[in-house]
Design a protein around this motif. Structure first.
Motif, PDB file in Angstrom:
ATOM      1  N   ILE A 128       0.920  -1.177   0.008  1.00 43.79           N
ATOM      2  CA  ILE A 128      -0.009   0.027   0.000  1.00 43.79           C
ATOM      3  C   ILE A 128       1.019   1.168  -0.215  1.00 43.79           C
ATOM      4  O   ILE A 128       0.518   2.207  -0.770  1.00 43.79           O
ATOM      5  CB  ILE A 128      -1.030  -0.056   1.151  1.00 43.79           C
ATOM      6  CG1 ILE A 128      -2.093  -1.192   1.300  1.00 43.79           C
ATOM      7  CG2 ILE A 128      -1.746   1.307   1.164  1.00 43.79           C
ATOM      8  CD1 ILE A 128      -2.766  -1.339   2.324  1.00 43.79           C
ATOM      9  N   ILE A 129       1.900   1.050   0.683  1.00 48.08           N
ATOM     10  CA  ILE A 129       2.545   2.295   0.937  1.00 48.08           C
ATOM     11  C   ILE A 129       3.464   2.542  -0.408  1.00 48.08           C
ATOM     12  O   ILE A 129       3.570   3.892  -0.791  1.00 48.08           O
ATOM     13  CB  ILE A 129       3.688   2.305   2.205  1.00 48.08           C
ATOM     14  CG1 ILE A 129       2.841   2.299   3.487  1.00 48.08           C
ATOM     15  CG2 ILE A 129       4.712   3.318   2.032  1.00 48.08           C
ATOM     16  CD1 ILE A 129       3.724   1.742   4.657  1.00 48.08           C
ATOM     17  N   PHE A 130       4.228   1.636  -0.921  1.00 49.08           N
ATOM     18  CA  PHE A 130       5.200   1.844  -1.912  1.00 49.08           C
ATOM     19  C   PHE A 130       4.793   1.703  -3.391  1.00 49.08           C
ATOM     20  O   PHE A 130       5.304   1.974  -4.484  1.00 49.08           O
ATOM     21  CB  PHE A 130       6.258   0.845  -1.854  1.00 49.08           C
ATOM     22  CG  PHE A 130       6.963   1.319  -0.762  1.00 49.08           C
ATOM     23  CD1 PHE A 130       8.125   2.231  -0.557  1.00 49.08           C
ATOM     24  CD2 PHE A 130       6.914   0.672   0.822  1.00 49.08           C
ATOM     25  CE1 PHE A 130       8.748   2.811   0.387  1.00 49.08           C
ATOM     26  CE2 PHE A 130       7.827   1.076   1.975  1.00 49.08           C
ATOM     27  CZ  PHE A 130       8.636   2.138   1.810  1.00 49.08           C
ATOM     28  N   THR A 131       3.320   1.140  -3.511  1.00 44.02           N
ATOM     29  CA  THR A 131       2.920   1.129  -4.865  1.00 44.02           C
ATOM     30  C   THR A 131       2.544   2.548  -5.522  1.00 44.02           C
ATOM     31  O   THR A 131       3.221   2.729  -6.598  1.00 44.02           O
ATOM     32  CB  THR A 131       1.517   0.173  -4.914  1.00 44.02           C
ATOM     33  OG1 THR A 131       1.682  -0.959  -4.374  1.00 44.02           O
ATOM     34  CG2 THR A 131       0.859   0.475  -6.238  1.00 44.02           C
ATOM     35  N   PRO A 132       2.080   3.394  -4.836  1.00 45.83           N
ATOM     36  CA  PRO A 132       2.136   4.917  -5.340  1.00 45.83           C
ATOM     37  C   PRO A 132       3.442   5.516  -5.541  1.00 45.83           C
ATOM     38  O   PRO A 132       3.615   6.231  -6.563  1.00 45.83           O
ATOM     39  CB  PRO A 132       1.385   5.573  -4.181  1.00 45.83           C
ATOM     40  CG  PRO A 132       0.706   4.405  -3.476  1.00 45.83           C
ATOM     41  CD  PRO A 132       1.495   3.440  -3.347  1.00 45.83           C
ATOM     42  N   ILE A 133       4.512   5.110  -4.920  1.00 42.44           N
ATOM     43  CA  ILE A 133       5.857   5.529  -5.085  1.00 42.44           C
ATOM     44  C   ILE A 133       6.631   4.936  -6.424  1.00 42.44           C
ATOM     45  O   ILE A 133       7.106   5.373  -7.137  1.00 42.44           O
ATOM     46  CB  ILE A 133       6.818   5.401  -3.859  1.00 42.44           C
ATOM     47  CG1 ILE A 133       6.179   6.184  -2.613  1.00 42.44           C
ATOM     48  CG2 ILE A 133       8.042   5.724  -4.109  1.00 42.44           C
ATOM     49  CD1 ILE A 133       7.023   5.885  -1.401  1.00 42.44           C
ATOM     50  N   LEU A 134       6.253   3.690  -6.579  1.00 46.13           N
ATOM     51  CA  LEU A 134       7.032   2.950  -7.525  1.00 46.13           C
ATOM     52  C   LEU A 134       6.446   2.566  -8.592  1.00 46.13           C
ATOM     53  O   LEU A 134       6.887   2.476  -9.802  1.00 46.13           O
ATOM     54  CB  LEU A 134       7.584   1.401  -6.927  1.00 46.13           C
ATOM     55  CG  LEU A 134       8.529   1.602  -5.638  1.00 46.13           C
ATOM     56  CD1 LEU A 134       8.727   0.309  -5.080  1.00 46.13           C
ATOM     57  CD2 LEU A 134       9.654   2.377  -5.801  1.00 46.13           C
ATOM     58  N   PHE A 135       5.271   2.365  -8.803  1.00 44.89           N
ATOM     59  CA  PHE A 135       4.322   2.184  -9.743  1.00 44.89           C
ATOM     60  C   PHE A 135       4.535   3.300 -11.021  1.00 44.89           C
ATOM     61  O   PHE A 135       4.812   2.629 -12.348  1.00 44.89           O
ATOM     62  CB  PHE A 135       2.848   2.149  -9.367  1.00 44.89           C
ATOM     63  CG  PHE A 135       1.838   1.745 -10.509  1.00 44.89           C
ATOM     64  CD1 PHE A 135       1.748   0.585 -10.942  1.00 44.89           C
ATOM     65  CD2 PHE A 135       1.322   3.013 -11.194  1.00 44.89           C
ATOM     66  CE1 PHE A 135       0.891   0.164 -12.184  1.00 44.89           C
ATOM     67  CE2 PHE A 135       0.204   2.570 -12.328  1.00 44.89           C
ATOM     68  CZ  PHE A 135       0.231   1.186 -12.717  1.00 44.89           C
ATOM     69  N   PRO A 136       4.550   4.667 -10.614  1.00 50.11           N
ATOM     70  CA  PRO A 136       4.723   5.596 -11.702  1.00 50.11           C
ATOM     71  C   PRO A 136       6.133   5.247 -12.631  1.00 50.11           C
ATOM     72  O   PRO A 136       6.181   5.449 -13.581  1.00 50.11           O
ATOM     73  CB  PRO A 136       4.721   6.861 -11.141  1.00 50.11           C
ATOM     74  CG  PRO A 136       3.895   6.690  -9.925  1.00 50.11           C
ATOM     75  CD  PRO A 136       4.104   5.315  -9.476  1.00 50.11           C
ATOM     76  N   MET A 137       7.364   4.879 -11.794  1.00 53.19           N
ATOM     77  CA  MET A 137       8.281   4.655 -12.328  1.00 53.19           C
ATOM     78  C   MET A 137       8.300   3.423 -13.052  1.00 53.19           C
ATOM     79  O   MET A 137       8.887   3.656 -14.258  1.00 53.19           O
ATOM     80  CB  MET A 137       9.548   4.423 -10.859  1.00 53.19           C
ATOM     81  CG  MET A 137      10.143   5.713 -10.521  1.00 53.19           C
ATOM     82  SD  MET A 137      11.451   5.269  -9.334  1.00 53.19           S
ATOM     83  CE  MET A 137      10.432   5.056  -7.753  1.00 53.19           C
ATOM     84  N   ALA A 138       7.947   2.198 -12.493  1.00 47.82           N
ATOM     85  CA  ALA A 138       7.615   1.041 -13.725  1.00 47.82           C
ATOM     86  C   ALA A 138       6.940   1.516 -14.664  1.00 47.82           C
ATOM     87  O   ALA A 138       7.585   0.943 -16.013  1.00 47.82           O
ATOM     88  CB  ALA A 138       6.756  -0.002 -12.725  1.00 47.82           C
ATOM     89  N   ILE A 139       5.985   2.180 -14.773  1.00 49.79           N
ATOM     90  CA  ILE A 139       5.230   2.639 -15.825  1.00 49.79           C
ATOM     91  C   ILE A 139       6.157   3.395 -17.030  1.00 49.79           C
ATOM     92  O   ILE A 139       6.087   3.378 -18.111  1.00 49.79           O
ATOM     93  CB  ILE A 139       3.925   3.424 -15.883  1.00 49.79           C
ATOM     94  CG1 ILE A 139       3.116   2.374 -14.805  1.00 49.79           C
ATOM     95  CG2 ILE A 139       3.210   3.913 -16.976  1.00 49.79           C
ATOM     96  CD1 ILE A 139       2.631   1.092 -15.561  1.00 49.79           C
ATOM     97  N   GLN A 140       6.877   4.162 -16.397  1.00 48.66           N
ATOM     98  CA  GLN A 140       7.908   5.329 -17.025  1.00 48.66           C
ATOM     99  C   GLN A 140       8.956   4.450 -18.047  1.00 48.66           C
ATOM    100  O   GLN A 140       9.558   4.987 -18.916  1.00 48.66           O
ATOM    101  CB  GLN A 140       8.479   6.201 -16.112  1.00 48.66           C
ATOM    102  CG  GLN A 140       9.094   7.547 -16.673  1.00 48.66           C
ATOM    103  CD  GLN A 140       9.086   8.584 -15.985  1.00 48.66           C
ATOM    104  OE1 GLN A 140       8.793   8.598 -14.834  1.00 48.66           O
ATOM    105  NE2 GLN A 140      10.148   9.675 -16.304  1.00 48.66           N
ATOM    106  N   ILE A 141       9.087   3.332 -17.090  1.00 50.82           N
ATOM    107  CA  ILE A 141      10.482   2.630 -17.878  1.00 50.82           C
ATOM    108  C   ILE A 141       9.704   1.536 -18.798  1.00 50.82           C
ATOM    109  O   ILE A 141      10.659   0.781 -19.231  1.00 50.82           O
ATOM    110  CB  ILE A 141      11.500   1.959 -16.759  1.00 50.82           C
ATOM    111  CG1 ILE A 141      10.769   0.883 -16.013  1.00 50.82           C
ATOM    112  CG2 ILE A 141      11.909   2.798 -15.830  1.00 50.82           C
ATOM    113  CD1 ILE A 141      11.481   0.159 -14.945  1.00 50.82           C
TER     114      ILE A 141
END
Length: 422
Positions: free
Chosen positions: A338-351
């Motif tokens: 819950i905490i880190f999905t909003p942080i890491l998800f945009p990065m994953a999509i960006q790459i």
């Protein structure tokens, strides 16, 4: 400064062994008091509204279904079936234990529940067969990690809600990665057993025993089919699938197997309620924590830092995995999702990662945290069953850490394993 106070106070409370849900809430409260831009009302509203979710209702029902199946003698029937196939080979008992854990994982949706249900039977049985107790316990603890990789998985539900992705697609995406890691554990069990001289049974394969074992386990084997078939057949949603699973589990355990009496239901409901409440508290406070992250644009700051390190997508993915491995050492899987999905998800999509593939990679990475101290929940459950100390069990789990890590690398490198059936 806000990010420092938020994360600093959270890790301080965690270091003081404050329960994770309370630590998240206290960190959010301290940050709200410090920051004039964040009101306590905003924090409390996020705490309440985050748990007011229909998809989230699947979690307590899957937990209850796992409790019922765990008490209903399911593990023994699943082991007898697995043992028919592999019991006669070197390390057959160990391989059958992993297969049993894979089947039970496809019922429970929880790592610790898988260890408790399978380990309570298999660890004493393996020791009686001459297996080293440290190896037997570490094997079951590692196999328990499959509880959140194979569907139905509680962290997959949380990731689906946090990332606004299909929970059904995540369930399907976890099938091949879960089977792959199960195969890796079976291979290691065979290699270690061959080295230590653990022989299989003298019994030869017979169709009579196979059909008998299938007949005994048939009602248990239908659970994953009901869940995934119902979801993908358009018959019901994942939440409705969880309710159907509870009703089915009750019918099988009480009426067909007669392994649970009506008087046992009070204890089952109590255990499921306590587990559900603990997870829902974590979900509520973690969502409030996440709202502060979003309000302060901390995810974007994280993304900028990661993307400034390298423009190579592989390096960024590697950094994300290393970060999640470290997070898994200290933070409960549900809270971490819950905490880190909003942080890491945009990065994953960006790459350029597929969101379903990233979700599976994230969950598999965090699943390794089940056997890595200081958190290592599966180690604590295994320790309670076997009587081994956590330091002894942690050392015995080192080879399994590398087995799971090897599986993670393959899953991260080959998206088709996740996306083949989507």
């Amino acid at each position: 400064m806000t990010a420092f106070i938020l994360f600093g106070s959270f890790f301080l409370f965690t270091a003081l062994t404050v329960p994770i849900g309370i630590a998240l809430g206290m960190a959010g409260l301290i940050t709200a008091i410090y920051s004039s831009d964040i009101s306590i009302t905003f924090l409390s509203q996020g705490l309440v509204t985050s748990t007011d979710s229909f998809p989230l209702m699947a979690i307590p029902f899957f937990i209850l279904a796992g409790e019922i199946m765990g008490k209903g003698g399911i593990s023994t029937r699943l082991f007898d079936l697995a043992n028919v196939f592999v019991g006669r080979y070197t390390g057959g008992f160990a391989m059958a234990a992993v297969i049993t854990a894979m089947f039970f994982a496809a019922i429970s949706g929880s790592g610790p529940a898988t260890v408790a249900a399978v380990g309570g039977i298999m660890i004493p049985a393996m020791v009686a067969e001459g297996y080293n107790k440290k190896f037997a316990t570490a094997l079951i603890a590692a196999a328990g990690s499959l509880g959140i990789i194979l569907p139905p998985s509680i962290p997959m539900v949380l990731y689906g809600i946090s990332a606004s992705e299909s929970i059904g697609d995540l369930f399907i995406g976890g099938i091949l990665p879960g089977i792959l890691i199960g195969l890796f554990l079976i291979i290691w069990a065979y290699v270690y057993s061959k080295k230590m001289g653990y022989k299989g049974t003298d019994e030869k394969f017979s169709f009579k025993k196979l059909f008998s074992a299938i007949n005994q386990a048939k009602w248990s084997l239908l659970v994953p089919i009901i869940i995934l078939g119902g979801i993908y057949g358009g018959i019901f949603t994942p939440t409705e699938a969880a309710v159907v699973t509870v009703v089915y589990a009750l019918f099988v355990s009480v009426v067909l197997h007669k392994a649970i009496k009506l008087s046992d239901l009070h204890g089952i409901l109590r255990n499921a309620s306590l587990s559900s409440v603990a997870i829902l508290i974590i979900i509520g406070t973690a969502n409030a924590f996440g709202n502060i992250l979003s309000f302060e644009r901390i995810p974007q700051a994280f993304a900028d830092v990661f993307l400034s390190i390298s423009d190579n997508n592989f390096i960024i993915l590697l950094l994300i995995i290393v970060m999640l491995l470290i997070i898994g050492l200290f933070i409960d899987t549900s809270a971490a999702v819950i905490i880190f999905t909003p942080i890491l998800f945009p990065m994953a999509i960006q790459i350029g990662m597929d969101p379903i593939h990233f979700g599976i990679v994230m969950i598999v990475t965090l699943a390794i945290g089940f056997i890595t101290p200081p958190l290592g929940v599966n180690l604590f459950v295994g320790s309670g069953i076997s009587g081994l100390s956590i330091p002894v069990l942690a050392r015995a789990s080192i080879p399994f850490f590398f087995v799971l890590l090897a599986g993670l690398i393959v899953i991260a490198a080959i998206p088709q394993l996740t996306l083949l059936f989507l």
